[in-house]
Design a protein around this motif. Structure first.
Motif, PDB file in Angstrom:
ATOM      1  N   ALA A 164       0.857  -1.190   0.000  1.00  0.00           N
ATOM      2  CA  ALA A 164       0.000   0.000   0.000  1.00  0.00           C
ATOM      3  C   ALA A 164       0.885   1.229   0.000  1.00  0.00           C
ATOM      4  O   ALA A 164       2.074   1.171   0.378  1.00  0.00           O
ATOM      5  CB  ALA A 164      -0.926  -0.001   1.211  1.00  0.00           C
ATOM      6  N   ILE A 165       0.302   2.346  -0.402  1.00  0.00           N
ATOM      7  CA  ILE A 165       1.070   3.589  -0.473  1.00  0.00           C
ATOM      8  C   ILE A 165       0.166   4.771  -0.131  1.00  0.00           C
ATOM      9  O   ILE A 165      -1.036   4.768  -0.449  1.00  0.00           O
ATOM     10  CB  ILE A 165       1.688   3.762  -1.875  1.00  0.00           C
ATOM     11  CG1 ILE A 165       2.744   4.853  -1.876  1.00  0.00           C
ATOM     12  CG2 ILE A 165       0.616   4.049  -2.910  1.00  0.00           C
ATOM     13  CD1 ILE A 165       3.546   4.917  -3.172  1.00  0.00           C
ATOM     14  N   LYS A 166       0.749   5.755   0.539  1.00  0.00           N
ATOM     15  CA  LYS A 166       0.059   7.012   0.810  1.00  0.00           C
ATOM     16  C   LYS A 166       1.044   8.151   0.553  1.00  0.00           C
ATOM     17  O   LYS A 166       2.250   8.026   0.831  1.00  0.00           O
ATOM     18  CB  LYS A 166      -0.420   7.080   2.263  1.00  0.00           C
ATOM     19  CG  LYS A 166      -1.512   6.094   2.620  1.00  0.00           C
ATOM     20  CD  LYS A 166      -2.858   6.476   2.033  1.00  0.00           C
ATOM     21  CE  LYS A 166      -3.956   5.517   2.496  1.00  0.00           C
ATOM     22  NZ  LYS A 166      -5.285   5.879   1.949  1.00  0.00           N
ATOM     23  N   LEU A 167       0.499   9.257   0.035  1.00  0.00           N
ATOM     24  CA  LEU A 167       1.311  10.438  -0.247  1.00  0.00           C
ATOM     25  C   LEU A 167       0.664  11.659   0.409  1.00  0.00           C
ATOM     26  O   LEU A 167      -0.549  11.688   0.629  1.00  0.00           O
ATOM     27  CB  LEU A 167       1.409  10.668  -1.757  1.00  0.00           C
ATOM     28  CG  LEU A 167       1.929   9.522  -2.631  1.00  0.00           C
ATOM     29  CD1 LEU A 167       1.862   9.928  -4.100  1.00  0.00           C
ATOM     30  CD2 LEU A 167       3.342   9.135  -2.245  1.00  0.00           C
ATOM     31  N   TRP A 168       1.471  12.651   0.707  1.00  0.00           N
ATOM     32  CA  TRP A 168       0.974  13.911   1.233  1.00  0.00           C
ATOM     33  C   TRP A 168       1.765  15.060   0.589  1.00  0.00           C
ATOM     34  O   TRP A 168       2.712  14.819  -0.145  1.00  0.00           O
ATOM     35  CB  TRP A 168       1.067  13.969   2.761  1.00  0.00           C
ATOM     36  CG  TRP A 168       2.383  13.563   3.333  1.00  0.00           C
ATOM     37  CD1 TRP A 168       3.434  14.372   3.637  1.00  0.00           C
ATOM     38  CD2 TRP A 168       2.791  12.235   3.700  1.00  0.00           C
ATOM     39  NE1 TRP A 168       4.486  13.654   4.156  1.00  0.00           N
ATOM     40  CE2 TRP A 168       4.122  12.335   4.220  1.00  0.00           C
ATOM     41  CE3 TRP A 168       2.181  10.971   3.653  1.00  0.00           C
ATOM     42  CZ2 TRP A 168       4.836  11.232   4.665  1.00  0.00           C
ATOM     43  CZ3 TRP A 168       2.900   9.878   4.107  1.00  0.00           C
ATOM     44  CH2 TRP A 168       4.200  10.003   4.602  1.00  0.00           C
ATOM     45  N   PRO A 170      -7.586   8.749  -3.555  1.00  0.00           N
ATOM     46  CA  PRO A 170      -7.502   7.836  -2.397  1.00  0.00           C
ATOM     47  C   PRO A 170      -6.114   7.764  -1.772  1.00  0.00           C
ATOM     48  O   PRO A 170      -5.992   7.638  -0.545  1.00  0.00           O
ATOM     49  CB  PRO A 170      -7.915   6.485  -2.997  1.00  0.00           C
ATOM     50  CG  PRO A 170      -8.776   6.839  -4.157  1.00  0.00           C
ATOM     51  CD  PRO A 170      -8.203   8.090  -4.726  1.00  0.00           C
ATOM     52  N   PHE A 171      -5.064   7.839  -2.584  1.00  0.00           N
ATOM     53  CA  PHE A 171      -3.711   7.717  -2.041  1.00  0.00           C
ATOM     54  C   PHE A 171      -3.300   8.921  -1.186  1.00  0.00           C
ATOM     55  O   PHE A 171      -2.293   8.867  -0.492  1.00  0.00           O
ATOM     56  CB  PHE A 171      -2.688   7.514  -3.169  1.00  0.00           C
ATOM     57  CG  PHE A 171      -2.666   8.608  -4.200  1.00  0.00           C
ATOM     58  CD1 PHE A 171      -2.062   9.825  -3.948  1.00  0.00           C
ATOM     59  CD2 PHE A 171      -3.258   8.415  -5.444  1.00  0.00           C
ATOM     60  CE1 PHE A 171      -2.036  10.835  -4.898  1.00  0.00           C
ATOM     61  CE2 PHE A 171      -3.247   9.419  -6.412  1.00  0.00           C
ATOM     62  CZ  PHE A 171      -2.631  10.642  -6.131  1.00  0.00           C
ATOM     63  N   ALA A 172      -4.092  10.014  -1.236  1.00  0.00           N
ATOM     64  CA  ALA A 172      -3.763  11.206  -0.456  1.00  0.00           C
ATOM     65  C   ALA A 172      -4.672  11.360   0.760  1.00  0.00           C
ATOM     66  O   ALA A 172      -4.625  12.391   1.446  1.00  0.00           O
ATOM     67  CB  ALA A 172      -3.862  12.450  -1.332  1.00  0.00           C
ATOM     68  N   GLN A 173      -5.489  10.347   1.060  1.00  0.00           N
ATOM     69  CA  GLN A 173      -6.449  10.430   2.156  1.00  0.00           C
ATOM     70  C   GLN A 173      -5.955   9.681   3.409  1.00  0.00           C
ATOM     71  O   GLN A 173      -5.166   8.751   3.326  1.00  0.00           O
ATOM     72  CB  GLN A 173      -7.800   9.826   1.718  1.00  0.00           C
ATOM     73  CG  GLN A 173      -8.360  10.439   0.447  1.00  0.00           C
ATOM     74  CD  GLN A 173      -8.563  11.934   0.572  1.00  0.00           C
ATOM     75  OE1 GLN A 173      -9.188  12.407   1.517  1.00  0.00           O
ATOM     76  NE2 GLN A 173      -8.030  12.692  -0.377  1.00  0.00           N
ATOM     77  N   GLU A 174      -6.480  10.107   4.544  1.00  0.00           N
ATOM     78  CA  GLU A 174      -6.295   9.414   5.828  1.00  0.00           C
ATOM     79  C   GLU A 174      -4.821   9.216   6.182  1.00  0.00           C
ATOM     80  O   GLU A 174      -4.387   8.117   6.539  1.00  0.00           O
ATOM     81  CB  GLU A 174      -7.007   8.056   5.801  1.00  0.00           C
ATOM     82  CG  GLU A 174      -8.503   8.169   5.543  1.00  0.00           C
ATOM     83  CD  GLU A 174      -9.167   6.807   5.431  1.00  0.00           C
ATOM     84  OE1 GLU A 174      -8.449   5.787   5.514  1.00  0.00           O
ATOM     85  OE2 GLU A 174     -10.387   6.769   5.248  1.00  0.00           O
ATOM     86  N   VAL A 175      -4.059  10.279   6.084  1.00  0.00           N
ATOM     87  CA  VAL A 175      -2.647  10.245   6.471  1.00  0.00           C
ATOM     88  C   VAL A 175      -2.476  11.134   7.699  1.00  0.00           C
ATOM     89  O   VAL A 175      -2.626  12.354   7.610  1.00  0.00           O
ATOM     90  CB  VAL A 175      -1.729  10.742   5.341  1.00  0.00           C
ATOM     91  CG1 VAL A 175      -0.272  10.626   5.761  1.00  0.00           C
ATOM     92  CG2 VAL A 175      -1.975   9.943   4.067  1.00  0.00           C
ATOM     93  N   SER A 176      -2.175  10.532   8.825  1.00  0.00           N
ATOM     94  CA  SER A 176      -2.074  11.296  10.072  1.00  0.00           C
ATOM     95  C   SER A 176      -0.697  11.928  10.225  1.00  0.00           C
ATOM     96  O   SER A 176       0.264  11.566   9.536  1.00  0.00           O
ATOM     97  CB  SER A 176      -2.343  10.382  11.264  1.00  0.00           C
ATOM     98  OG  SER A 176      -1.261   9.476  11.438  1.00  0.00           O
ATOM     99  N   GLY A 177      -0.614  12.846  11.176  1.00  0.00           N
ATOM    100  CA  GLY A 177       0.670  13.468  11.478  1.00  0.00           C
ATOM    101  C   GLY A 177       1.684  12.470  12.002  1.00  0.00           C
ATOM    102  O   GLY A 177       2.890  12.603  11.752  1.00  0.00           O
ATOM    103  N   ASP A 178       1.210  11.444  12.726  1.00  0.00           N
ATOM    104  CA  ASP A 178       2.126  10.418  13.250  1.00  0.00           C
ATOM    105  C   ASP A 178       2.787   9.646  12.116  1.00  0.00           C
ATOM    106  O   ASP A 178       3.978   9.322  12.181  1.00  0.00           O
ATOM    107  CB  ASP A 178       1.363   9.442  14.160  1.00  0.00           C
ATOM    108  CG  ASP A 178       0.958  10.070  15.476  1.00  0.00           C
ATOM    109  OD1 ASP A 178       1.557  11.114  15.838  1.00  0.00           O
ATOM    110  OD2 ASP A 178       0.050   9.533  16.140  1.00  0.00           O
ATOM    111  N   VAL A 179       2.012   9.331  11.077  1.00  0.00           N
ATOM    112  CA  VAL A 179       2.567   8.606   9.932  1.00  0.00           C
ATOM    113  C   VAL A 179       3.611   9.466   9.235  1.00  0.00           C
ATOM    114  O   VAL A 179       4.691   8.987   8.866  1.00  0.00           O
ATOM    115  CB  VAL A 179       1.455   8.206   8.940  1.00  0.00           C
ATOM    116  CG1 VAL A 179       2.058   7.719   7.627  1.00  0.00           C
ATOM    117  CG2 VAL A 179       0.578   7.119   9.539  1.00  0.00           C
TER     118      VAL A 179
END
Length: 226
Positions: A118-122, A132-141
């Motif tokens: 899985a991958i997430k970007l900010w 979707p890849f830019a959603q639900e990314v917390s500061g902790d991550v």
């Protein structure tokens, strides 16, 4: 009293004498054929020449094993290099930047037989903020990703990023790969690889290959940054 009786000759004395007297066996060649040693193979008595031949065969066997191991590692590295090239090629072929995260993940799973990824970007451009890849990314991550100097490999210790996977419960071992626009820069994404095999991603394992993945993925995905 004889000095030899007070200070008996030791094995070390004999060894040093032979080392410093290389012509001893030239003057006493008959000793070479008379000396009998115990063979480690069956415990039978063998001549010095036979024992030397056995030792030479053992050394050759060890060298052959090392050579075979080097060839095996070389073949494995070549296969990995081929997979890395195919994965990179697929990223180059992506026309729409918004498709890059999906292709990055799907091709990693396909090329490298990774069960889950899985991958997430900010910090992405406004055009991609709703993807979707830019959603639900917390500061902790984000903090975790930026704190990783090299990819994390080890057990699933309850990382938030594991929840991005389709089946978080099946993630026994993980590789967390930070994505950076340049070395030393804050991370703008995190790539998660997981396996039900607890030994696939181990603490202390070499991360050279994962770092290459990070570099290539970061370069490709930088098209999405603002």
């Amino acid at each position: 009293m004889n000095s030899t009786a007070m200070n008996p000759i030791t094995e070390e004395d004999i060894a040093q004498f032979l080392v410093h007297t290389p012509d001893f066996f030239e003057r006493h060649a008959d000793l070479l054929s008379a000396v009998q040693l115990t063979s480690p193979h069956g415990g039978r008595a063998v001549s010095l020449q036979e024992r030397q031949a056995e030792m030479l065969r053992e050394k050759i066997k060890v060298l052959e094993q090392r050579l075979m191991e080097m060839m095996r590692h070389g073949n494995e590295n070549m296969l990995i290099g081929d997979k890395l090239q195919r994965w990179s090629r697929q990223l180059f072929l992506v026309q729409r930047p918004a498709d890059l995260p999906v292709v990055t993940v799907s091709e990693i799973k396909s090329q490298f037989s990774v069960p889950q990824a899985a991958i997430k970007l900010w910090d992405v451009a406004d055009t991609y903020a709703a993807e979707p890849f830019a959603q639900e990314v917390s500061g902790d991550v984000k903090s975790l990703a930026s704190s990783l100097v090299t990819p994390y490999c080890g057990v699933n210790a309850g990382f938030e990023a594991v929840s991005w996977l389709e089946d978080p419960e099946a993630a026994a071992s993980l590789a967390l790969i930070p994505l950076r626009p340049a070395e030393g820069a804050p991370a703008f994404g995190l790539l998660v690889l997981s396996s039900p095999d607890s030994q696939r991603y181990q603490a202390g394992m070499a991360t050279d290959f994962l770092e290459r993945i990070a570099q290539i993925a970061s370069a490709a995905l930088s098209r999405l940054k603002r």
